[in-house]
Motif scaffolding. Structure first.
Motif, PDB file in Angstrom:
ATOM      1  N   TYR A   1      48.545  45.453  31.093  1.00  0.00           N
ATOM      2  CA  TYR A   1      48.444  46.758  32.270  1.00  0.00           C
ATOM      3  C   TYR A   1      49.185  48.248  31.557  1.00  0.00           C
ATOM      4  O   TYR A   1      49.428  49.043  32.274  1.00  0.00           O
ATOM      5  CB  TYR A   1      49.930  45.791  32.884  1.00  0.00           C
ATOM      6  CG  TYR A   1      49.211  44.353  33.244  1.00  0.00           C
ATOM      7  CD1 TYR A   1      48.724  44.581  34.478  1.00  0.00           C
ATOM      8  CD2 TYR A   1      49.259  43.065  32.432  1.00  0.00           C
ATOM      9  CE1 TYR A   1      47.877  43.511  35.274  1.00  0.00           C
ATOM     10  CE2 TYR A   1      49.068  42.351  33.321  1.00  0.00           C
ATOM     11  CZ  TYR A   1      48.764  41.732  33.831  1.00  0.00           C
ATOM     12  OH  TYR A   1      47.901  40.488  34.774  1.00  0.00           O
TER      13      TYR A   1
ATOM     14  N   ARG B   1      32.582  44.041  34.383  1.00  0.00           N
ATOM     15  CA  ARG B   1      31.150  43.387  34.905  1.00  0.00           C
ATOM     16  C   ARG B   1      30.678  42.683  33.491  1.00  0.00           C
ATOM     17  O   ARG B   1      29.554  41.700  33.791  1.00  0.00           O
ATOM     18  CB  ARG B   1      29.964  44.775  34.778  1.00  0.00           C
ATOM     19  CG  ARG B   1      30.188  45.714  36.072  1.00  0.00           C
ATOM     20  CD  ARG B   1      29.430  46.296  35.632  1.00  0.00           C
ATOM     21  NE  ARG B   1      28.788  47.417  35.146  1.00  0.00           N
ATOM     22  CZ  ARG B   1      29.033  49.066  34.916  1.00  0.00           C
ATOM     23  NH1 ARG B   1      29.900  49.775  36.033  1.00  0.00           N
ATOM     24  NH2 ARG B   1      29.278  49.588  33.584  1.00  0.00           N
ATOM     25  N   GLU B   2      31.082  42.732  32.108  1.00  0.00           N
ATOM     26  CA  GLU B   2      30.986  41.838  31.122  1.00  0.00           C
ATOM     27  C   GLU B   2      31.447  40.572  31.987  1.00  0.00           C
ATOM     28  O   GLU B   2      30.924  39.550  31.304  1.00  0.00           O
ATOM     29  CB  GLU B   2      31.753  42.294  29.625  1.00  0.00           C
ATOM     30  CG  GLU B   2      30.808  43.670  29.294  1.00  0.00           C
ATOM     31  CD  GLU B   2      31.817  43.962  28.041  1.00  0.00           C
ATOM     32  OE1 GLU B   2      30.949  43.496  26.952  1.00  0.00           O
ATOM     33  OE2 GLU B   2      32.568  44.407  28.086  1.00  0.00           O
TER      34      GLU B   2
ATOM     35  N   ILE C   1      31.150  39.372  34.452  1.00  0.00           N
ATOM     36  CA  ILE C   1      30.429  38.250  35.602  1.00  0.00           C
ATOM     37  C   ILE C   1      29.488  38.062  35.095  1.00  0.00           C
ATOM     38  O   ILE C   1      28.868  38.594  35.192  1.00  0.00           O
ATOM     39  CB  ILE C   1      31.022  39.366  36.914  1.00  0.00           C
ATOM     40  CG1 ILE C   1      30.066  41.215  36.766  1.00  0.00           C
ATOM     41  CG2 ILE C   1      32.591  39.627  37.451  1.00  0.00           C
ATOM     42  CD1 ILE C   1      30.403  41.798  37.923  1.00  0.00           C
TER      43      ILE C   1
ATOM     44  N   ASN D   1      43.190  39.174  36.984  1.00  0.00           N
ATOM     45  CA  ASN D   1      44.699  39.213  36.143  1.00  0.00           C
ATOM     46  C   ASN D   1      45.265  40.475  36.236  1.00  0.00           C
ATOM     47  O   ASN D   1      45.817  40.631  35.279  1.00  0.00           O
ATOM     48  CB  ASN D   1      43.523  38.693  34.772  1.00  0.00           C
ATOM     49  CG  ASN D   1      43.365  37.904  35.002  1.00  0.00           C
ATOM     50  OD1 ASN D   1      43.808  36.619  35.706  1.00  0.00           O
ATOM     51  ND2 ASN D   1      42.975  37.135  33.505  1.00  0.00           N
ATOM     52  N   GLY D   2      45.469  40.602  37.830  1.00  0.00           N
ATOM     53  CA  GLY D   2      46.152  42.241  38.280  1.00  0.00           C
ATOM     54  C   GLY D   2      45.661  43.414  37.568  1.00  0.00           C
ATOM     55  O   GLY D   2      46.499  44.336  37.820  1.00  0.00           O
ATOM     56  N   GLN D   3      44.706  43.304  37.001  1.00  0.00           N
ATOM     57  CA  GLN D   3      43.860  44.820  36.747  1.00  0.00           C
ATOM     58  C   GLN D   3      42.778  44.780  37.881  1.00  0.00           C
ATOM     59  O   GLN D   3      42.106  44.682  38.484  1.00  0.00           O
ATOM     60  CB  GLN D   3      42.978  44.615  35.696  1.00  0.00           C
ATOM     61  CG  GLN D   3      43.042  46.153  34.943  1.00  0.00           C
ATOM     62  CD  GLN D   3      43.355  45.935  33.405  1.00  0.00           C
ATOM     63  OE1 GLN D   3      42.574  45.415  32.749  1.00  0.00           O
ATOM     64  NE2 GLN D   3      42.256  46.877  32.744  1.00  0.00           N
TER      65      GLN D   3
ATOM     66  N   ARG E   1      29.292  41.460  47.079  1.00  0.00           N
ATOM     67  CA  ARG E   1      28.939  42.232  46.399  1.00  0.00           C
ATOM     68  C   ARG E   1      29.817  43.440  46.223  1.00  0.00           C
ATOM     69  O   ARG E   1      29.833  43.617  44.474  1.00  0.00           O
ATOM     70  CB  ARG E   1      27.846  43.208  47.600  1.00  0.00           C
ATOM     71  CG  ARG E   1      27.033  42.478  48.047  1.00  0.00           C
ATOM     72  CD  ARG E   1      25.498  43.502  48.460  1.00  0.00           C
ATOM     73  NE  ARG E   1      24.376  43.523  48.822  1.00  0.00           N
ATOM     74  CZ  ARG E   1      23.426  43.955  49.770  1.00  0.00           C
ATOM     75  NH1 ARG E   1      24.242  44.487  50.930  1.00  0.00           N
ATOM     76  NH2 ARG E   1      22.034  43.488  49.667  1.00  0.00           N
TER      77      ARG E   1
ATOM     78  N   ALA F   1      31.011  41.552  43.034  1.00  0.00           N
ATOM     79  CA  ALA F   1      30.371  41.546  42.013  1.00  0.00           C
ATOM     80  C   ALA F   1      29.904  43.084  41.349  1.00  0.00           C
ATOM     81  O   ALA F   1      29.436  43.618  40.275  1.00  0.00           O
ATOM     82  CB  ALA F   1      28.775  40.878  42.139  1.00  0.00           C
ATOM     83  N   SER F   2      30.662  43.714  42.348  1.00  0.00           N
ATOM     84  CA  SER F   2      31.347  45.550  41.796  1.00  0.00           C
ATOM     85  C   SER F   2      29.595  46.728  41.737  1.00  0.00           C
ATOM     86  O   SER F   2      29.530  47.798  41.406  1.00  0.00           O
ATOM     87  CB  SER F   2      31.647  45.543  40.723  1.00  0.00           C
ATOM     88  OG  SER F   2      30.634  45.146  39.178  1.00  0.00           O
ATOM     89  N   VAL F   3      29.217  45.583  43.272  1.00  0.00           N
ATOM     90  CA  VAL F   3      28.379  46.197  43.252  1.00  0.00           C
ATOM     91  C   VAL F   3      27.549  47.874  44.576  1.00  0.00           C
ATOM     92  O   VAL F   3      27.576  48.435  44.659  1.00  0.00           O
ATOM     93  CB  VAL F   3      26.563  46.060  42.970  1.00  0.00           C
ATOM     94  CG1 VAL F   3      25.938  45.302  42.220  1.00  0.00           C
ATOM     95  CG2 VAL F   3      26.322  44.419  45.083  1.00  0.00           C
ATOM     96  N   MET F   4      29.380  47.168  45.456  1.00  0.00           N
ATOM     97  CA  MET F   4      29.417  47.837  46.254  1.00  0.00           C
ATOM     98  C   MET F   4      31.341  48.234  46.162  1.00  0.00           C
ATOM     99  O   MET F   4      31.616  47.798  46.007  1.00  0.00           O
ATOM    100  CB  MET F   4      29.257  46.821  47.221  1.00  0.00           C
ATOM    101  CG  MET F   4      29.448  47.987  49.048  1.00  0.00           C
ATOM    102  SD  MET F   4      28.894  46.578  50.027  1.00  0.00           S
ATOM    103  CE  MET F   4      27.549  46.794  50.341  1.00  0.00           C
TER     104      MET F   4
ATOM    105  N   TYR G   1      26.291  37.553  38.728  1.00  0.00           N
ATOM    106  CA  TYR G   1      25.688  37.889  39.777  1.00  0.00           C
ATOM    107  C   TYR G   1      24.184  37.161  40.205  1.00  0.00           C
ATOM    108  O   TYR G   1      23.409  37.419  39.507  1.00  0.00           O
ATOM    109  CB  TYR G   1      26.256  39.523  40.221  1.00  0.00           C
ATOM    110  CG  TYR G   1      25.830  39.971  41.301  1.00  0.00           C
ATOM    111  CD1 TYR G   1      26.767  38.787  42.917  1.00  0.00           C
ATOM    112  CD2 TYR G   1      25.797  40.939  41.846  1.00  0.00           C
ATOM    113  CE1 TYR G   1      26.073  39.091  43.936  1.00  0.00           C
ATOM    114  CE2 TYR G   1      24.746  40.830  43.238  1.00  0.00           C
ATOM    115  CZ  TYR G   1      25.180  40.806  43.919  1.00  0.00           C
ATOM    116  OH  TYR G   1      24.911  40.771  45.127  1.00  0.00           O
TER     117      TYR G   1
ATOM    118  N   GLU H   1      33.219  48.595  33.498  1.00  0.00           N
ATOM    119  CA  GLU H   1      32.134  47.783  32.671  1.00  0.00           C
ATOM    120  C   GLU H   1      32.468  46.758  31.958  1.00  0.00           C
ATOM    121  O   GLU H   1      32.314  45.598  32.126  1.00  0.00           O
ATOM    122  CB  GLU H   1      31.072  48.575  31.694  1.00  0.00           C
ATOM    123  CG  GLU H   1      31.810  48.855  30.045  1.00  0.00           C
ATOM    124  CD  GLU H   1      32.795  50.319  30.112  1.00  0.00           C
ATOM    125  OE1 GLU H   1      33.354  50.547  31.513  1.00  0.00           O
ATOM    126  OE2 GLU H   1      32.836  50.016  29.179  1.00  0.00           O
TER     127      GLU H   1
ATOM    128  N   SER I   1      24.857  45.305  38.608  1.00  0.00           N
ATOM    129  CA  SER I   1      25.910  44.746  37.790  1.00  0.00           C
ATOM    130  C   SER I   1      25.996  43.909  36.693  1.00  0.00           C
ATOM    131  O   SER I   1      26.678  43.872  35.966  1.00  0.00           O
ATOM    132  CB  SER I   1      25.799  42.744  38.444  1.00  0.00           C
ATOM    133  OG  SER I   1      25.257  42.132  38.341  1.00  0.00           O
TER     134      SER I   1
END
Lengths: 290, 271
Positions: B52, A73-74, A76, A61-63, A45, A48-51, A78, A70, B140
């Motif tokens: 970054y 979210r684009e 992934i 990638n470092g961010q 979760r 998947a950025s839902v939690m 899930y 969003e 999501s």
């Protein structure tokens, strides 16, 4: 492409679900193995950025994914463990709706929906209402929606839970087919789901990452710990109470036990080649697997 | 002043040693030589570093982006609303018009009573994803859960507005003596008030039965308010009071919508 999990901790009131998880994931299939309550779903979760984690961060990638919002979210796809679906929608209508929610351009939607429906083998059921689908078919709709945006990261939580063996094999093959050029995270407590497709296996126990290794190296780690032993039926309870016992098979009028033990349990016990089920049993107590 | 004479002794060995040393240092430094990158490599480096670079957050741009996303999604939502919702609203218009035209009910009381019903009924659509077990999945997506919910609220609220205007204009056409401005005041106030309450409701609750309860409460309240003596009292209230009440409700709605957008809704992803 790199997904970095940095010091992730998640607590619910006074209960710790994840404890200081550190991981680095690159392209390939990762199997997350753990008993119920080990923190698999919580980790999924968060990824998947839902939690939100209680502390720590996830970097793509470092961010930081929290900053990407969003844009992350684009990337992934899930499939949670429990999904209800809109039962009055046909598979096609449902996928078109999800395509809109995923921000797919309208001109690409029909083609993409067509493609994923075919991929999951639901072409002849595309106009049927989801409410009438079997568990396996619903799961296939679930994986189809996850793939609509051609995700770079695919997160599937217990995808084979509740499926019959035939559907499980079909699902496993499907995952294997779609796993190229992306990070696939697959949580399960059914070891055969990941045995042949996982690049690495992550073992979670009580919210902690116990191991992250290739299946081969994990198996190598227990190669001198798997024993087989043929005994009388009346002796079974003793071995069950003293050791972690896996398979019990009848051999004529006696029983062959598969035992997980650091030491040879009996002088006549023979060392055997380990498999992932042995590995699971080695790390998790029997009652946890129930 | 005595001049000091400098003696330069020319020692060939020392000179060679210095030369050797220079060469050795030179070769040692060679490995630190950095080849100047080509144009293509520079561009690739810039592209790789772009993610970054901290982006200056423009508050208004964020608000605008959010509003555009919600409006765009609201348009999509229209096509996926339950047909039952549209049918029920069609019946609602018919009931309101026939109540006034055939049963000679007070038009002001009638518009007031019907004004927020579409919004209350629409909550079923708004809460549909939570009740269908789709909320976790929707969280999501690119348009996330709160954006989807606000989009649905926008469709429901917008449609409610259209219905109320239609009823007002239709009654205005049939009854010349009806004051359109007064009619507007009679429905805008309960409509904005219920819309504000609905936003508060959807951010906290998810049970469908609560909508039924809301409907029953509203019908009871509006039934009481539509009694002739109460209507008379309501009509005697200054217009400013209605305008103020509507304005407050509208501000509360906007405030709550922004709050939902920024902070999300109360949803425990714990099964």
């Amino acid at each position: 492409m790199k997904l970095t999990i940095e010091n992730i901790t998640k607590t619910f009131k006074d209960k710790s679900a994840l404890n200081d998880i550190n991981l680095e994931l690159t392209t390939g299939v990762y199997g997350i193995l753990g008993a119920n309550g080990s923190g698999k779903t919580t980790l999924m979760r968060i990824l998947a950025s839902v939690m939100k984690p209680s502390s720590g961060r996830v970097l793509m990638n470092g961010q930081d994914i929290a900053d990407m919002n969003e844009k992350y979210r684009e990337l992934i796809g899930y499939l949670p463990q429990h999904v209800g679906y809109y039962k009055n929608f046909s598979a096609e209508k449902f996928l078109k709706y999800i395509a809109a929610l995923k921000g797919l351009p309208k001109e690409e939607t029909s083609e993409k929906v067509e493609e994923v429906i075919e991929l999951v083998g639901l072409t002849e059921y595309r106009s049927k209402k989801i409410g009438g689908f079997s568990g396996g078919m619903k799961r296939r709709v679930g994986i189809a929606q996850a793939l609509l945006n051609n995700p770079k990261i695919l997160i599937v939580d217990e995808p084979t839970a509740g499926l019959d063996p035939k559907e499980r094999i079909r699902f496993r093959n499907l995952l294997s087919k779609i796993s190229t050029n992306r990070i696939v995270l697959l949580s399960t407590h059914i070891v055969s789901d990941i045995e042949f497709i996982a690049k690495e296996v992550l073992i979670l126990k009580d919210g902690q990452l116990v191991k992250k290794e290739t299946p081969q190296s994990l198996l190598k780690g227990i190669e001198d710990k798997v024993w087989t032993l043929v005994i009388e039926e009346k002796e079974i309870p003793r071995f069950q109470s003293e050791y972690k016992v896996g398979n019990i098979a009848r051999v004529e009028d006696r029983f062959q036990l598969r035992i997980l033990s650091d030491e040879q349990p009996e002088p006549n016990a023979e060392n055997d080649i380990p498999n992932l089920e042995d590995l699971y049993l080695y790390y998790f107590d029997e009652e946890e697997t129930a | 002043m005595k001049k000091r004479k400098l003696h330069h002794t020319f020692d060939k060995n020392v000179d060679h040693q210095i030369e050797d040393l220079e060469q050795e240092i030179g070769s040692l430094l060679d490995e630190y030589d950095v080849e100047y990158p080509g144009e293509e490599q520079i561009i690739m480096t810039i592209d790789a570093m772009k993610p970054y670079v901290p982006v200056r957050k423009n508050k208004w741009r964020t608000v605008l982006r959010g509003m555009t996303a919600i409006t765009k999604q609201a348009y999509q939502e229209i096509f996926y609303m339950s047909s039952l919702f549209w049918i029920a609203n069609g019946l609602l218009i018919a009931a309101a018009l026939s109540g006034v035209l055939l049963m000679k009910a007070d038009p002001y009381a009638m518009v007031m009573m019907f004004a927020p019903i579409t919004t209350i009924m629409g909550l079923i659509e708004v809460l549909k994803s939570r009740n269908a077990g789709m909320a976790e999945l929707e969280m999501s997506y690119k348009y996330n859960f709160q954006e989807i919910m606000l989009s649905k609220m926008l469709v429901v609220g917008g449609f409610n507005l259209v219905i109320n205007l239609l009823i007002t204009l239709s009654l205005g056409m049939f009854y010349q003596e009806i004051l359109i401005a007064k009619m507007l005041l009679f429905w805008i106030t309960p409509f904005t008030f219920i819309a504000a309450l609905s936003l508060l409701f959807v951010s906290r609750y998810r049970q469908i039965y609560a909508i039924t309860a809301g409907m029953v409460i509203w019908l009871t309240v509006s039934g009481y308010l539509s009694q002739p003596q109460i209507i008379e009292k309501l009509e005697s209230l200054p217009a400013e009071l209605y305008v103020t009440a509507s304005a407050v409700a509208l501000i509360l709605s906007l405030f709550k919508a922004v709050h939902i957008y920024k902070r999300g809704v109360l949803y425990e992803v714990n099964h």
